[in-house]
Design an enzyme around this catalytic site. Sequence first.
Site, PDB file in Angstrom:
ATOM      1  N   GLU A 352      10.176  -6.502  -0.393  1.00  0.00           N
ATOM      2  CA  GLU A 352      10.891  -5.584   0.485  1.00  0.00           C
ATOM      3  C   GLU A 352      10.672  -5.915   1.947  1.00  0.00           C
ATOM      4  OE1 GLU A 352       9.822  -1.566  -0.513  1.00  0.00           O
ATOM      5  OE2 GLU A 352      10.885  -1.625  -2.424  1.00  0.00           O
ATOM      6  N   GLU A 436      13.098  -3.005  -8.725  1.00  0.00           N
ATOM      7  CA  GLU A 436      12.109  -1.928  -8.593  1.00  0.00           C
ATOM      8  C   GLU A 436      12.830  -0.620  -8.332  1.00  0.00           C
ATOM      9  OE1 GLU A 436       8.607  -2.494  -5.895  1.00  0.00           O
ATOM     10  OE2 GLU A 436       9.105  -0.442  -5.279  1.00  0.00           O
TER      11      GLU A 436
HETATM   12  C1  IDC Z   1       3.339   2.087  -3.433  1.00  0.00           C
HETATM   13  C2  IDC Z   1       2.378   2.553  -4.479  1.00  0.00           C
HETATM   14  C3  IDC Z   1       1.221   3.254  -3.838  1.00  0.00           C
HETATM   15  C4  IDC Z   1       0.603   2.355  -2.784  1.00  0.00           C
HETATM   16  C5  IDC Z   1       1.652   1.917  -1.794  1.00  0.00           C
HETATM   17  C6  IDC Z   1       1.135   0.953  -0.756  1.00  0.00           C
HETATM   18  O1  IDC Z   1       3.058   3.377  -5.391  1.00  0.00           O
HETATM   19  O2  IDC Z   1       0.267   3.606  -4.818  1.00  0.00           O
HETATM   20  O3  IDC Z   1      -0.419   3.049  -2.121  1.00  0.00           O
HETATM   21  O4  IDC Z   1       2.709   1.270  -2.493  1.00  0.00           O
HETATM   22  O5  IDC Z   1       0.683  -0.213  -1.353  1.00  0.00           O
HETATM   23  C7  IDC Z   1       8.000   0.371  -2.665  1.00  0.00           C
HETATM   24  C8  IDC Z   1       7.071  -0.753  -2.781  1.00  0.00           C
HETATM   25  C9  IDC Z   1       5.892  -0.386  -3.637  1.00  0.00           C
HETATM   26  C10 IDC Z   1       5.474   1.035  -3.344  1.00  0.00           C
HETATM   27  C11 IDC Z   1       6.584   1.947  -3.810  1.00  0.00           C
HETATM   28  C12 IDC Z   1       6.278   3.443  -3.707  1.00  0.00           C
HETATM   29  O6  IDC Z   1       7.687  -1.919  -3.286  1.00  0.00           O
HETATM   30  O7  IDC Z   1       4.860  -1.284  -3.361  1.00  0.00           O
HETATM   31  O8  IDC Z   1       4.308   1.309  -4.085  1.00  0.00           O
HETATM   32  N1  IDC Z   1       7.770   1.620  -3.072  1.00  0.00           N
HETATM   33  O9  IDC Z   1       6.027   3.784  -2.385  1.00  0.00           O
HETATM   34  N2  IDC Z   1       9.195   0.345  -2.108  1.00  0.00           N
HETATM   35  C13 IDC Z   1       9.709   1.579  -2.118  1.00  0.00           C
HETATM   36  C14 IDC Z   1       8.815   2.423  -2.726  1.00  0.00           C
END
Ligand code: IDC
Length: 508
Positions: A352, A436
């Site tokens: 992303e 995702e």
């Molecule tokens: C989130 C995880 C969370 C973590 C955070 C930072 O759910 O536990 O603390 O990342 O690392 C994304 C990302 C994905 C995110 C997820 C939800 O690709 O890494 O995971 N998210 O926030 N893009 C949109 C949402």
Amino acid sequence: MKKRIFFLAIVFVMMICGCAYGFSDVNNGDWFYENVTDMTDSGYLSGYEDGTFRPAGIITKAELVSVVGRVSGLTQKSAQTNHWASGMLQAALDAQYYDWDEIPPTGETFNEPITRQLAIKIVMKAFLPDERGDYNQAANSVSDFSNLDGRYYDTVIAAYSNGIVFGDDNGQLNPKSPITRAEACAIIMRAANKKGNLSPYEPPVSTEPAAPVTARSGGVSENGYLHVDGTRLVNERGEAVQLKGMSSHGLQWFGNFATENAIKATADYGANLFRLAMYTGEGGYLSDRSVKDTLINAVDSAIRQDMYVIIDWHILSDGDPLANADAAAEFFAEVSARYADNPAVLYEICNEPNGNVTWDGNVKPYAERIIPVIRANSNGIILVGSPTWSQDLHEAARNPLSGENIMYTCHFYAGTHTDWLRQRIVDCGLPVFVSEWGTSAADGNGGVYLEEAQRWIDFMNGRGISWANWSLCDKNESSAALKAGANVSDGISDSELTDSGKFVFGNF
Ligand code: IDC
């Protein structure tokens, strides 16, 4: 240390991470104190979550062979079963630590307690295969020598003569009784120390290419090489195919849910895809290269499960993919060479992009650098993100990449992204892959928003769009598919699934 804990979680199914020091049931005066401490300090073996080591607990064939294999530096091989230890058991069998009939590779006895005579033989074959001993001396000091099976004479005698084994207080060996955890530590550490070169801990990465163990409906053996045809993903025969499955959470944190058993469990529910989120930042690959070994083991596991698998370069805190393009190029050169022309593997080159980046100025130039690196080895599907956390499909559509088998990712979270993002997918005219998505809000928490998630599922099914759900882990956040403390070593039961997990698994 994280990696070590990850390995141990695999090796000792019933154990979770434990502290090397201060087991409540291992005391300085105990005869096994040093051996157990050496073993746990080196990371080869762990205690239990409750702070005990359980020195008198028994050890199974699979557990003993796994530990001996690790300490002696064996590399896992492809095996006949999906048992968590089968790769190491196969390697030990090939190395002639034991014979086929003693632990058949078909797995029926892997979880049985191991006898003392067989454990001694395996330890001697692994560490001191050339040592011999004096028959008379051993026969005199072991009062129940006659209980031994003949095939163990040589190795047991050698073990006695080399100080690897001592009888109990009555001079008895009890050759056919189970060996305890403390005893196993003792003989392994004595033999390994006598040999003199303990192999340093390394996560097990097989040098052999993995192959499917069982063919599954909708799997790689059925669909073969994937291609992009217009906006659709098609199989080897040009038929539309939709991949569905789970994404891991960050492998640096939740590698214990990217094990073969965890991946297999999703396939057993009908998934034909698994995505491996290898974070670059936040303690991921850029600061800890060993995360790559977790990834590779998981890719191999997915291949053995006949699943498609996404290798995800999970940029997030590092919003500009160009920032670490050198490391990305090196990484994708290596993994695409390892999986050259493997039909199961898809490459997601930048999870992303976000922050102050544009498609034209950052993401596209990055993609144009990385895609040829992969293409040197593979014509597989390459997934490319876009700015604003892989939502700016309209930007990519204005200036798309050239070349075959490229798809554009769209990431959504049902509590945040609705009609307008679906409309972007419709309007962009690009081949789109939802690598995702979550049932929660975009922060991974909140909700869950199952009505909106159902709209997305209907939309994706209607257009044949493939997807991977965030995420297979037991973190206390609503997007997690598993409840806290879920034990995936024996599969995933309905009662271990969260509301999100139930919804998603029901849609494979
Ligand atoms: C989130 C995880 C969370 C973590 C955070 C930072 O759910 O536990 O603390 O990342 O690392 C994304 C990302 C994905 C995110 C997820 C939800 O690709 O890494 O995971 N998210 O926030 N893009 C949109 C949402």
